[in-house]
Each structure stands twice: as C-alpha cells, then as structure tokens.
Design a protein around this motif. Sequence first.
Motif, short mmCIF file in Angstrom:
data_model
loop_
_atom_site.label_atom_id
_atom_site.label_comp_id
_atom_site.label_asym_id
_atom_site.label_seq_id
_atom_site.Cartn_x
_atom_site.Cartn_y
_atom_site.Cartn_z
N UNK A 116 6.40 78.87 50.74
CA UNK A 116 7.51 78.13 51.04
C UNK A 116 8.74 78.91 51.09
N UNK A 117 9.71 78.53 51.92
CA UNK A 117 11.11 79.20 51.73
C UNK A 117 10.95 80.71 51.92
N UNK A 118 11.49 81.43 51.13
CA UNK A 118 11.38 82.92 51.50
C UNK A 118 9.82 83.47 51.09
N UNK A 119 9.06 82.50 50.42
CA UNK A 119 7.70 82.80 50.22
C UNK A 119 7.03 82.65 51.88
N UNK A 120 7.55 81.87 52.53
CA UNK A 120 7.12 81.93 53.98
C UNK A 120 7.11 83.06 54.85
N UNK A 121 8.30 83.85 54.34
CA UNK A 121 8.46 85.06 54.85
C UNK A 121 7.45 86.07 54.61
N UNK A 122 6.87 86.04 53.27
CA UNK A 122 5.98 86.95 52.82
C UNK A 122 4.64 86.40 53.49
N UNK A 123 4.47 85.03 53.45
CA UNK A 123 3.17 84.64 54.11
C UNK A 123 3.05 85.14 55.26
N UNK A 141 9.01 75.48 55.66
CA UNK A 141 10.50 75.67 55.53
C UNK A 141 10.70 77.48 55.55
N UNK A 142 9.80 78.15 56.09
CA UNK A 142 9.89 79.73 56.00
C UNK A 142 11.39 80.03 56.62
N UNK A 143 11.88 81.38 56.16
CA UNK A 143 12.67 82.23 56.66
C UNK A 143 12.12 83.53 56.78
N UNK A 190 14.06 68.06 59.64
CA UNK A 190 15.24 67.98 60.43
C UNK A 190 16.28 67.80 59.72
N UNK A 191 16.25 68.24 58.32
CA UNK A 191 17.45 68.59 57.53
C UNK A 191 17.06 69.82 56.68
N UNK A 192 16.31 70.75 57.19
CA UNK A 192 16.07 71.99 56.66
C UNK A 192 16.77 72.94 57.23
N UNK A 193 17.51 73.76 56.60
CA UNK A 193 18.52 75.00 56.98
C UNK A 193 17.54 75.81 57.44
N UNK A 218 10.31 64.74 60.51
CA UNK A 218 11.42 63.57 60.66
C UNK A 218 11.69 62.99 59.12
N UNK A 219 11.98 61.68 58.99
CA UNK A 219 12.03 60.84 57.93
C UNK A 219 13.10 61.86 56.93
N UNK A 220 14.05 62.43 57.20
CA UNK A 220 14.91 62.98 56.39
C UNK A 220 14.39 63.98 55.56
N UNK A 221 13.41 64.62 56.27
CA UNK A 221 12.83 65.88 55.56
C UNK A 221 13.81 67.06 55.40
N UNK A 222 13.97 67.52 54.11
CA UNK A 222 14.53 68.81 53.89
C UNK A 222 14.12 69.94 53.29
N UNK A 223 14.74 70.83 52.61
CA UNK A 223 14.27 71.95 52.25
C UNK A 223 13.91 71.86 50.37
N UNK A 224 12.79 71.39 50.23
CA UNK A 224 12.71 71.13 48.88
C UNK A 224 11.26 70.67 48.51
#
Length: 236
Positions: A116-123, A141-143, A190-193, A218-224
Amino acid sequence: MKREYHKWFSPSLGRDMELLVFGHAGYPAVVFPTSQGRFYEFEDRQMVSAVQDKLEHGHLQLCCVDSVDGESWYNRDVPPRWRIARQVQYGNYIMNEVVPLIRQMNQYSGLGTIGTSFGGYHAMNIALRHPDVFTGMLSMSGAFDPSHFLRGYYDDDCYFNIPMHFLPNINDSWYLDRYRRNSYVLATGVHDQCWNENERMAQIFRAKNIPCRLDVWGDNTGHDWPWWQRMLQTYL
C-alpha cells in the motif's frame, strides 16, 4: 490463525531484520509496509484481520516484512548514491533471505507481492524485476516513481529500481512472456493522491501488451487504511 515471528541478522543489510508470517498454507505473498513502515503495520492496521478467514482456512499466507526506507529513499543525511545502494541491498535481502524462508514454509507454486502507498512501489518493483519468482502483484494506492528522492542523481541502479523508467524499455521476450502470464492489479480511488500515477503505470503495461487490472474505486475512496482493508478483501 497461525502467527510466526522471525528475526535474524541479515547478511545483505548488515543488521537484524524482523518479519511476521500469518497463515499456514495457501497462496503466499510478501507484504511491504508503507513509507518507513514496520513489519507489524499490516497487523496493527487490521489488514490481517480483514482476510483472517482466508488465512485460517489455508487459502492465503502473508509474510509481512520490515522496510529500510529510512536508510534508503528517505535518508536525507546521505548522498543519493548511498540511498540507491541501500535499496539494492534491500532487494537482495528479499530475494536471498525472505523468499527462501517462504519456500521452506510453503511449497505453493505461485508467489505474490502486496503493498500500500510506498509499499506499492516495493511490491511493483521487485515483482517486475523477478517475474519468474513473483507471479502476482497487488498494489493499493501505489506510488511508482521515487526518482524525486535522488535530487537529480541517476545511474543504472536508479534506472533498474524505478518501474516507470525500466518497464517501457523492456523488449526481452524472457521478461515479456512471464509478465504476460502473471497477474498485476492496481487499485486506487477517486480521492487518492496517487490516482494519476496508477493511470500512468497502467498505460505502460498496456503499451507493452501486458495484462494489468486498474480499478479506480468510487464512493469517496481515498488514501487510507479503511479503503485498503476493503480492497484487500476484494482482491484476495
């Protein structure tokens, strides 16, 4: 649910490393924490609980590793060359120490990566570098482009550890054939940076004719974590 704690001195990294393994059988996956996260993050954030039923019934096994992000990408006290060198050592730790442990515990033919997030980069990074070992990848939510951490420095180690840089130039059939047999899932919201970065990564896959599933929730999904819990349940 089976839960195992492991700790040993890593020859690759020159220090002790810790990890947690959940489950006793089934599809195994290496789980990478978020930026500078720890090996117990997935458990603390209720991600393990979200898939507890699959772990208990032997359908899934999670190997939650520690990060060294604070010594590599996020280490502003050392030159960029040392940052990328530490990332290379971390990759060696995963391949030469963690993967053999998983194979010793679990004879399942496939092996996945999750982050997840920066872990998505490693994955993503290690799955693309070793498509013969890792047959599936789930990024939430990978970067995928950490080049901004390098302050303009660039060498072969940088190139081969930034998926957005090396994947477009891969034309070797050894890699492409394996990529096309493997499974890659990008989930964002949709609300994920990181939405735009996921779109860019998915476009690179499509340009190489590599199957890749991109889901924008959708459904206001963000980065959390609450959304990542739902994603994990959906894709695993």
